[in-house]
Write a protein that holds these residues in place. Structure first.
Motif, PDB file in Angstrom:
ATOM      1  N   LEU A 527      -5.993  -8.212   7.786  1.00 25.95           N
ATOM      2  CA  LEU A 527      -4.926  -7.040   8.011  1.00 25.95           C
ATOM      3  C   LEU A 527      -3.799  -7.049   6.883  1.00 25.95           C
ATOM      4  O   LEU A 527      -3.687  -5.812   6.410  1.00 25.95           O
ATOM      5  CB  LEU A 527      -4.270  -6.922   9.322  1.00 25.95           C
ATOM      6  CG  LEU A 527      -3.386  -6.119   9.617  1.00 25.95           C
ATOM      7  CD1 LEU A 527      -3.742  -4.514   9.626  1.00 25.95           C
ATOM      8  CD2 LEU A 527      -2.632  -6.259  11.262  1.00 25.95           C
ATOM      9  N   ALA A 528      -3.243  -8.006   6.855  1.00 25.76           N
ATOM     10  CA  ALA A 528      -2.502  -8.047   5.621  1.00 25.76           C
ATOM     11  C   ALA A 528      -2.636  -7.325   4.257  1.00 25.76           C
ATOM     12  O   ALA A 528      -2.035  -6.817   3.457  1.00 25.76           O
ATOM     13  CB  ALA A 528      -1.834  -9.512   5.581  1.00 25.76           C
ATOM     14  N   ARG A 529      -4.151  -7.851   3.950  1.00 20.59           N
ATOM     15  CA  ARG A 529      -4.796  -7.520   2.597  1.00 20.59           C
ATOM     16  C   ARG A 529      -4.770  -5.992   2.825  1.00 20.59           C
ATOM     17  O   ARG A 529      -4.499  -5.099   1.861  1.00 20.59           O
ATOM     18  CB  ARG A 529      -6.104  -8.180   2.672  1.00 20.59           C
ATOM     19  CG  ARG A 529      -7.002  -7.378   1.288  1.00 20.59           C
ATOM     20  CD  ARG A 529      -6.347  -7.718  -0.042  1.00 20.59           C
ATOM     21  NE  ARG A 529      -7.479  -7.020  -0.827  1.00 20.59           N
ATOM     22  CZ  ARG A 529      -8.694  -7.610  -1.487  1.00 20.59           C
ATOM     23  NH1 ARG A 529      -8.902  -8.892  -0.908  1.00 20.59           N
ATOM     24  NH2 ARG A 529      -9.301  -6.976  -2.395  1.00 20.59           N
ATOM     25  N   ALA A 530      -5.268  -5.390   3.925  1.00 21.57           N
ATOM     26  CA  ALA A 530      -5.348  -3.930   4.051  1.00 21.57           C
ATOM     27  C   ALA A 530      -4.042  -2.979   3.773  1.00 21.57           C
ATOM     28  O   ALA A 530      -3.799  -2.190   3.150  1.00 21.57           O
ATOM     29  CB  ALA A 530      -5.993  -3.467   5.147  1.00 21.57           C
ATOM     30  N   ARG A 531      -2.967  -3.843   4.425  1.00 19.10           N
ATOM     31  CA  ARG A 531      -1.836  -3.089   4.336  1.00 19.10           C
ATOM     32  C   ARG A 531      -1.134  -3.132   2.761  1.00 19.10           C
ATOM     33  O   ARG A 531      -0.660  -2.297   2.406  1.00 19.10           O
ATOM     34  CB  ARG A 531      -0.754  -3.955   5.112  1.00 19.10           C
ATOM     35  CG  ARG A 531      -0.957  -3.605   6.790  1.00 19.10           C
ATOM     36  CD  ARG A 531      -0.159  -4.371   7.512  1.00 19.10           C
ATOM     37  NE  ARG A 531       1.384  -3.881   7.405  1.00 19.10           N
ATOM     38  CZ  ARG A 531       2.003  -3.176   8.118  1.00 19.10           C
ATOM     39  NH1 ARG A 531       1.401  -2.664   9.239  1.00 19.10           N
ATOM     40  NH2 ARG A 531       3.228  -3.064   8.037  1.00 19.10           N
ATOM     41  N   ARG A 532      -1.483  -4.424   2.156  1.00 15.61           N
ATOM     42  CA  ARG A 532      -0.874  -4.325   0.888  1.00 15.61           C
ATOM     43  C   ARG A 532      -1.629  -3.531  -0.067  1.00 15.61           C
ATOM     44  O   ARG A 532      -1.107  -2.925  -1.000  1.00 15.61           O
ATOM     45  CB  ARG A 532      -1.306  -5.875   0.036  1.00 15.61           C
ATOM     46  CG  ARG A 532      -0.147  -6.697   0.755  1.00 15.61           C
ATOM     47  CD  ARG A 532      -0.394  -8.015  -0.327  1.00 15.61           C
ATOM     48  NE  ARG A 532      -1.678  -8.794   0.124  1.00 15.61           N
ATOM     49  CZ  ARG A 532      -1.584  -9.831   1.014  1.00 15.61           C
ATOM     50  NH1 ARG A 532      -0.662  -9.842   1.699  1.00 15.61           N
ATOM     51  NH2 ARG A 532      -2.703 -10.387   1.101  1.00 15.61           N
ATOM     52  N   ASP A 533      -2.984  -3.346   0.071  1.00 19.33           N
ATOM     53  CA  ASP A 533      -3.700  -2.439  -0.774  1.00 19.33           C
ATOM     54  C   ASP A 533      -3.461  -0.778  -0.456  1.00 19.33           C
ATOM     55  O   ASP A 533      -3.471  -0.059  -1.273  1.00 19.33           O
ATOM     56  CB  ASP A 533      -5.192  -2.379  -0.383  1.00 19.33           C
ATOM     57  CG  ASP A 533      -5.845  -3.748  -1.103  1.00 19.33           C
ATOM     58  OD1 ASP A 533      -5.099  -4.411  -1.682  1.00 19.33           O
ATOM     59  OD2 ASP A 533      -7.126  -3.788  -1.396  1.00 19.33           O
ATOM     60  N   LEU A 534      -3.021  -0.582   0.995  1.00 18.88           N
ATOM     61  CA  LEU A 534      -2.590   0.639   1.314  1.00 18.88           C
ATOM     62  C   LEU A 534      -1.266   0.937   0.710  1.00 18.88           C
ATOM     63  O   LEU A 534      -1.243   1.967  -0.043  1.00 18.88           O
ATOM     64  CB  LEU A 534      -2.162   0.856   2.692  1.00 18.88           C
ATOM     65  CG  LEU A 534      -1.965   2.190   3.289  1.00 18.88           C
ATOM     66  CD1 LEU A 534      -2.590   3.336   2.804  1.00 18.88           C
ATOM     67  CD2 LEU A 534      -1.591   2.311   4.649  1.00 18.88           C
ATOM     68  N   ALA A 535      -0.345   0.158   0.498  1.00 21.72           N
ATOM     69  CA  ALA A 535       0.734   0.376  -0.269  1.00 21.72           C
ATOM     70  C   ALA A 535       0.604   0.655  -1.702  1.00 21.72           C
ATOM     71  O   ALA A 535       1.166   1.429  -2.418  1.00 21.72           O
ATOM     72  CB  ALA A 535       1.657  -0.705  -0.021  1.00 21.72           C
ATOM     73  N   CYS A 536      -0.424   0.016  -2.235  1.00 18.49           N
ATOM     74  CA  CYS A 536      -0.963   0.002  -3.573  1.00 18.49           C
ATOM     75  C   CYS A 536      -1.426   1.407  -4.016  1.00 18.49           C
ATOM     76  O   CYS A 536      -0.935   1.983  -5.004  1.00 18.49           O
ATOM     77  CB  CYS A 536      -1.692  -1.136  -4.091  1.00 18.49           C
ATOM     78  SG  CYS A 536      -2.136  -1.119  -5.941  1.00 18.49           S
ATOM     79  N   LEU A 537      -2.263   1.916  -3.010  1.00 17.56           N
ATOM     80  CA  LEU A 537      -2.877   3.123  -3.036  1.00 17.56           C
ATOM     81  C   LEU A 537      -1.717   4.343  -3.026  1.00 17.56           C
ATOM     82  O   LEU A 537      -1.902   5.133  -3.958  1.00 17.56           O
ATOM     83  CB  LEU A 537      -3.934   3.446  -1.961  1.00 17.56           C
ATOM     84  CG  LEU A 537      -4.319   4.643  -1.845  1.00 17.56           C
ATOM     85  CD1 LEU A 537      -5.409   5.078  -3.065  1.00 17.56           C
ATOM     86  CD2 LEU A 537      -5.360   4.843  -0.669  1.00 17.56           C
ATOM     87  N   LYS A 538      -0.885   4.136  -2.450  1.00 16.73           N
ATOM     88  CA  LYS A 538       0.160   5.143  -2.131  1.00 16.73           C
ATOM     89  C   LYS A 538       1.005   5.048  -3.515  1.00 16.73           C
ATOM     90  O   LYS A 538       1.413   6.197  -3.886  1.00 16.73           O
ATOM     91  CB  LYS A 538       1.224   4.786  -0.878  1.00 16.73           C
ATOM     92  CG  LYS A 538       0.443   4.878   0.198  1.00 16.73           C
ATOM     93  CD  LYS A 538       1.260   4.439   1.505  1.00 16.73           C
ATOM     94  CE  LYS A 538       2.651   5.272   1.716  1.00 16.73           C
ATOM     95  NZ  LYS A 538       3.254   4.666   2.951  1.00 16.73           N
ATOM     96  N   ARG A 539       1.254   4.018  -4.013  1.00 24.55           N
ATOM     97  CA  ARG A 539       1.933   4.091  -5.269  1.00 24.55           C
ATOM     98  C   ARG A 539       1.042   4.868  -6.309  1.00 24.55           C
ATOM     99  O   ARG A 539       1.574   5.606  -7.423  1.00 24.55           O
ATOM    100  CB  ARG A 539       2.265   2.451  -5.881  1.00 24.55           C
ATOM    101  CG  ARG A 539       3.406   2.022  -5.010  1.00 24.55           C
ATOM    102  CD  ARG A 539       3.620   0.389  -5.611  1.00 24.55           C
ATOM    103  NE  ARG A 539       4.543  -0.188  -4.943  1.00 24.55           N
ATOM    104  CZ  ARG A 539       4.609  -0.976  -4.021  1.00 24.55           C
ATOM    105  NH1 ARG A 539       3.304  -1.522  -3.591  1.00 24.55           N
ATOM    106  NH2 ARG A 539       5.573  -1.588  -3.356  1.00 24.55           N
TER     107      ARG A 539
END
Length: 549
Positions: A527-539
């Motif tokens: 889950l933590a990996r998915a959240r980090r990648d979502l933040a990166c996608l938004k950037r």
């Protein structure tokens, strides 16, 4: 008034007043007014009114000439730094100023009255951006008075849509509350655990506590996150309305009528997988057609569901464009897709890029992102750098979807390579064999599927406790299928819990002989990996370039 040679009457009276303590500017002024025939002027600590008139005081009776005579024959005051006037000798050096009725301190003219200022506009508070992201500048209405407009940075809006995979009814077929394996469960799972939009911070499953410090934030600027309309990929396991009423016993009639109703719903039961090991044949056929060709335009991009999903996105995007450039927040669109839903996600992106005109192309190129879980496709049909820049994918090493990489269909789609650890600690050789889609065998039927054999190693029936808890759902303990489930990507620790009964043969392939599910340590959490990648996608979407994350 007659003047003496050594001191005038006026001078004596002034001296008396000063000696009596008339230290205020008003006292000095009164002293000066006693001698209207002898105007006074102040300069320094010497007070005199002798001799002939001068521009500043009495005449010169000292016999001095030049500048010294003018200084001695003048009356001066001293001024302190804060502006007070001292009309008597005072130690130290301060500013000398003229005093008396003709030499009142100079005051700046009062400014003309100004009209009341218009109320200032009030922009909403802005949260700082981690990357100094460029925000849309737009005109926003001012405060409640509404007098003027101002230039405010309206927060961008990220709109999320979830598209499910096969074998996913819209709700639990047995109407069990909070039970996994249906669209409503997955939708709330994403909304709560990934997007932090659950009511009062609720998580899925209910009562699950967030692990302290383990969930990185998904916010990157001052954006607003919104879980939008359901984009449900209707599964073969979702009963038709008539058969749903039959299952809930909402149809009129007695036992005879209900036998007839059951006959009518035989086809619906077949479609839902009642005769094929719970795998809905319609879902399997649809997935096969979507994966068997790289011609996305001829398959997923033209499906009715995909066309309907595209309209949802385009409607919101068009509404933003229709507003003046000064009054609309930017909308970004993130598809969260799982399993077969990735075919729909790829088809939707393809449709926007090629089949929906310039508006669709702009949405595709500027505003679209995808979070792909357990994907059977690597999205290679999409143009430009989309898969590299605006797509994040997540696949466990022991996910059943990996078997598609060994598909004999030469021109079919291929899954991404695994980029997350296996859910269970398989022996490498046994895992590789279990993820083989087909193999030739020496005895009839001469062809078999190690993948299906592995997935059929389900847990012993009715041994899991508590039986009424969703953590005892059999799918959570079926090898290679459990690692494919969305909850085992978005719940930490995964919903497949340690110590639950498993198939002994599955245990043997993990060197476990106690018949219980193995521990799943933090190194296997995702889950933590998915959240980090979502933040990166938004950037990436906000910057329109690949960020450093």
């Amino acid at each position: 008034m007659e003047r003496s040679n050594d001191e005038s009457v006026c001078g004596r009276e002034m001296f008396k007043l000063l000696k009596a303590g008339a230290t205020a500017a008003g006292g000095l002024l009164a002293a000066c007014l006693l001698c209207p025939l002898a105007p006074v002027h102040a300069q320094g600590d010497v007070f005199s009114s002798r001799g002939s008139p001068s521009p500043y005081g009495g005449g010169n009776t000292t016999g001095r000439t030049g500048k010294q005579a003018q200084q001695d024959d003048s009356v001066y005051c001293q001024q302190t730094p804060d502006g007070r006037v001292i009309p008597q000798p005072y130690g130290g050096t301060r500013r000398n100023i003229p005093c008396g009725p003709a030499f009142a301190p100079h005051r700046a003219p009062e400014p003309p009255p100004q009209p009341p200022l218009a109320r200032r506009c009030a922009c909403p508070a802005q949260a700082p951006s981690a990357d100094s992201l460029a925000r849309q500048r737009t005109t926003a209405a001012n405060d409640s008075a509404g007098a003027k407009n101002c230039d405010c940075a309206l927060p961008p809006v990220f709109n999320y849509y979830y598209i499910n995979g096969i074998n996913t009814p819209h709700e639990d077929p047995q109407w069990r509350p909070a039970w996994r394996g249906n669209y409503q469960w997955d939708y709330n799972l994403i909304k709560s655990n990934l997007l932090d939009l659950g009511a009062k911070g609720a998580r899925v499953p209910a009562g699950e506590k967030a692990l302290p410090g383990s969930y990185p934030p998904i916010r990157v600027a001052n954006e607003r996150d919104v879980m939008r309309d359901e984009t449900y990929n209707r599964s073969g396991t979702q009963r038709g309305a008539f058969c749903e009423d039959l299952a809930r016993k909402r149809l009129p009639g007695g036992p005879l009528e209900y036998q007839f109703y059951q006959l009518l719903c035989t086809g619906d039961a077949f479609r839902a997988g009642s005769f094929t090991g719970s795998l809905a044949p319609g879902d399997l056929l649809e997935s096969f057609l979507q994966s068997s060709s790289n011609n996305t335009a001829a398959q997923a991009a033209t499906q009715p569901d995909v066309a309907a999903f595209a309209k949802l996105l385009l409607k919101r995007f068009e509404a933003e464009r229709a507003k003046s450039s000064a009054g609309a927040a930017k909308n970004y669109f993130v598809l969260i897709v799982h399993s077969q839903g990735n075919f729909f996600g790829e088809g939707l992106a393809y449709r926007l890029a090629f089949l929906e005109g310039q508006l669709g192309r702009s949405l595709y190129e500027e505003r679209l992102g995808i979070m792909a879980f357990a994907s059977p496709t690597d999205y290679r049909s999409l143009p430009g750098n989309f898969p590299d820049l605006r797509l994040r994918h997540f696949t466990r090493k022991d996910d059943a979807i990996i078997a598609l990489a060994s598909s004999p269909i030469l021109y079919g789609k291929r899954p991404f390579a695994a980029n997350l650890p296996a859910l269970w600690p398989w022996k490498a050789k046994d895992l590789a064999h279990g993820q083989t889609l087909f193999e030739l065998r020496p005895s009839p039927p001469f062809i078999g599927s190690p993948l299906i054999d592995m997935m059929n190693l389900g847990p012993p029936k009715d041994l899991c406790r508590p039986a009424n808890d969703t953590v005892c759902d059999a799918g959570l303990y079926s090898p290679l299928m459990n690692s494919h489930l969305l909850e085992n990507y978005l719940i930490d620790p995964p919903l497949t819990r340690v110590g639950k009964p498993i198939n002994p043969k599955a245990g043997y392939l993990m060197d476990r002989d106690n018949g219980l599910a193995p521990p799943v340590g933090p190194e296997r959490y995702t889950l933590a990996r998915a959240r980090r990648d979502l933040a990166c996608l938004k950037r990436a979407l906000l910057l329109q370039q690949k960020p450093d994350c």
